[in-house]
Design an enzyme around this catalytic site. Structure first.
Site, PDB file in Angstrom:
ATOM      1  CG  HIS A  22      -1.914  -1.041   1.324  1.00  0.00           C
ATOM      2  ND1 HIS A  22      -2.075  -1.820   2.456  1.00  0.00           N
ATOM      3  CD2 HIS A  22      -2.827  -1.495   0.439  1.00  0.00           C
ATOM      4  CE1 HIS A  22      -3.049  -2.693   2.262  1.00  0.00           C
ATOM      5  NE2 HIS A  22      -3.522  -2.523   1.041  1.00  0.00           N
ATOM      6  CE  LYS A  46     -12.590  -7.415   2.149  1.00  0.00           C
ATOM      7  NZ  LYS A  46     -11.408  -6.762   1.584  1.00  0.00           N
ATOM      8  NE  ARG A  95      -2.762  -8.423  -3.910  1.00  0.00           N
ATOM      9  CZ  ARG A  95      -3.699  -8.197  -3.005  1.00  0.00           C
ATOM     10  NH1 ARG A  95      -3.504  -7.321  -2.065  1.00  0.00           N
ATOM     11  NH2 ARG A  95      -4.838  -8.871  -3.028  1.00  0.00           N
ATOM     12  CB  SER A 133      -4.231  -6.722   4.497  1.00  0.00           C
ATOM     13  OG  SER A 133      -3.823  -5.436   4.111  1.00  0.00           O
TER      14      SER A 133
END
Length: 165
Positions: A22, A46, A95, A133
């Site tokens: 990030h 989440k 990504r 993450s």
């Protein structure tokens, strides 16, 4: 050629926690946009490891060296938030090919909701392209060393959580 316009970009995410991937992307985005707003989604669906207040504080601490970065929490529709902040760009990191289909769907939906806001995709640097993450959390919660993937203050907080389990 048109004159350079000052553009505000919103970089949304759960940022649970902020990774070096990030910060790499933000570090490059600050050279492209007048302001980059790191918009941290409340995203209760989440069930984040860190609550919204913690995620905002961690990001503010880590990104404080950037003059044109602002960190805020938000909930609700992203396009509504972007509109409120007068942002013309939604910034997203890609990504891998596996991110692409979902991100295209989001970008198309956001364009339908507000055609004046563009989605801009950036790719990570080679050295951070594999960091996520969720992987960082999994490694940390199993006692692994995540110091090469996140800021040292975040690595310490992840270790505290692991130790308290």
């Amino acid at each position: 050629m048109g004159a350079m316009v000052s553009v505000i970009a919103v970089y949304p995410g759960t940022f649970d926690p902020v990774t070096n991937g990030h910060t790499d992307l933000i570090g490059r985005a600050v050279n492209l946009f007048e302001t980059v707003i790191v918009a941290i989604a409340a995203n209760p669906a989440k069930t984040p490891l860190f609550d919204l207040r913690q995620r905002v504080l961690m990001a503010q601490q880590i990104l404080s060296d950037f003059d044109n970065v602002e960190v805020c929490g938000f909930s609700g529709l992203l396009v509504d938030y972007a509109r409120q902040r007068h942002a013309r760009v939604i910034l997203r990191g890609l990504r891998a090919v596996s991110d692409f289909e979902f991100e295209m769907q989001l970008a198309s939906m956001n364009r339908k909701l507000d055609h004046s806001i563009e989605t801009v995709f950036m790719t990570p640097g080679d050295e951070t392209s594999f960091i996520s993450s969720s992987l960082v959390k999994e490694i940390a919660l199993h006692g692994g060393d995540v110091s090469q993937f996140v800021h040292k203050s975040i690595a310490a907080q992840l270790k505290n959580i692991k130790d308290s389990l």
